[in-house]
Design an enzyme around this catalytic site. Structure first.
Site, short mmCIF file in Angstrom:
data_model
loop_
_atom_site.label_atom_id
_atom_site.label_comp_id
_atom_site.label_asym_id
_atom_site.label_seq_id
_atom_site.Cartn_x
_atom_site.Cartn_y
_atom_site.Cartn_z
N ASP A 43 6.81 12.76 0.48
CA ASP A 43 8.21 12.64 0.10
C ASP A 43 8.40 11.18 -0.54
O ASP A 43 8.05 10.25 0.35
CB ASP A 43 9.10 12.90 1.28
N LYS A 45 14.98 15.34 -4.12
CA LYS A 45 15.63 15.37 -2.53
C LYS A 45 16.62 14.37 -2.55
O LYS A 45 16.38 13.31 -3.40
CB LYS A 45 14.24 14.94 -1.61
N LYS A 88 15.67 19.58 -2.06
CA LYS A 88 15.57 19.58 -0.45
C LYS A 88 16.83 18.47 -0.28
O LYS A 88 17.03 17.64 -0.68
CB LYS A 88 14.40 18.79 -0.22
#
Length: 217
Positions: A91, A153, A182
């Site tokens: 991430d 995300k 996400k």
């Protein structure tokens, strides 16, 4: 949805500065017990966690975290190191200042380079929605799509806000069909989790849902 179905979409997360190996090991035990999508942990614990779970649970870690203004080369090194240590999901935080300056080529190039390093590993791109206006969020949907990252995300959980329903709905409207979503930051109930999923999220970054589930058992 059942709680079990929701937990399969959860990146069970512990990224606190004070996190100890004992706490990380507990996160891994919980991830294994409740069948979470992964555990998301600090880079320094990736090797130990990967050895501990023995391939039974994906290990996710963070790159350029939490501010995103590392150099691209530093992020590349972090990514290579994390993968060598056993991470299967990364991430990364974008360079938010570059986005604010409309240096879109820099932002996209950085994501593309990280995706190249990841190869068949999963790359999620954290855009820190709480610091962006709507135009910037829409632009990041475009950039993440063009850069062929796996996920967009919302948040690190370390800034001024976390995931919102409006942001997930916006992502679902503007991101490419090959990019997943996400939601992360502040997800504190199974009801909220189901709402995020209904709006288009297929991963949830949170530690609270497992804690809730443990309290019920």
């Amino acid at each position: 949805m059942t709680h079990s179905e929701v937990l399969k979409m959860v990146d069970h997360t512990l990224l606190a500065q004070t996190a100890t190996w004992e706490e990380i090991r507990q996160i891994c035990d919980d991830g294994l017990r409740y069948g979470t999508a992964s555990v998301c942990i600090p880079p320094c614990y990736v090797a130990a966690a990967a050895e501990y779970v023995q391939g039974k649970l994906p290990i996710c870690t963070v790159i350029g975290f939490p501010n995103g203004n590392h150099t691209t080369e530093a992020k590349i090194y972090e990514a290579k190191d994390a993968i060598a240590n056993g991470a299967s999901e990364l991430d990364m935080v974008i360079n938010i200042g570059a986005l604010k300056a409309k240096n879109y080529a820099y932002v996209q190039n950085e994501i593309e380079k990280l995706k190249e390093v990841c190869d068949n590993k999963i790359l999620k791109v954290i855009i820190e929605t709480c610091l962006l206006n709507e135009e910037e969020k829409i632009k990041m949907c475009e950039i993440v799509t063009q850069a062929k990252a796996d996920y967009i995300k919302t948040s690190t959980g370390f800034s001024t806000g976390g995931a919102t329903f409006d942001d997930i709905a916006l992502f679902a409207k503007y991101v490419g069909s090959d990019v997943k979503i996400k939601a992360a930051g502040g997800i504190s109930s199974f009801d909220d989790a189901e709402k995020f999923i209904s709006l288009g999220a297929s991963r949830l970054g949170t530690s609270r849902l497992v804690k809730i589930e443990k309290s019920l058992s």
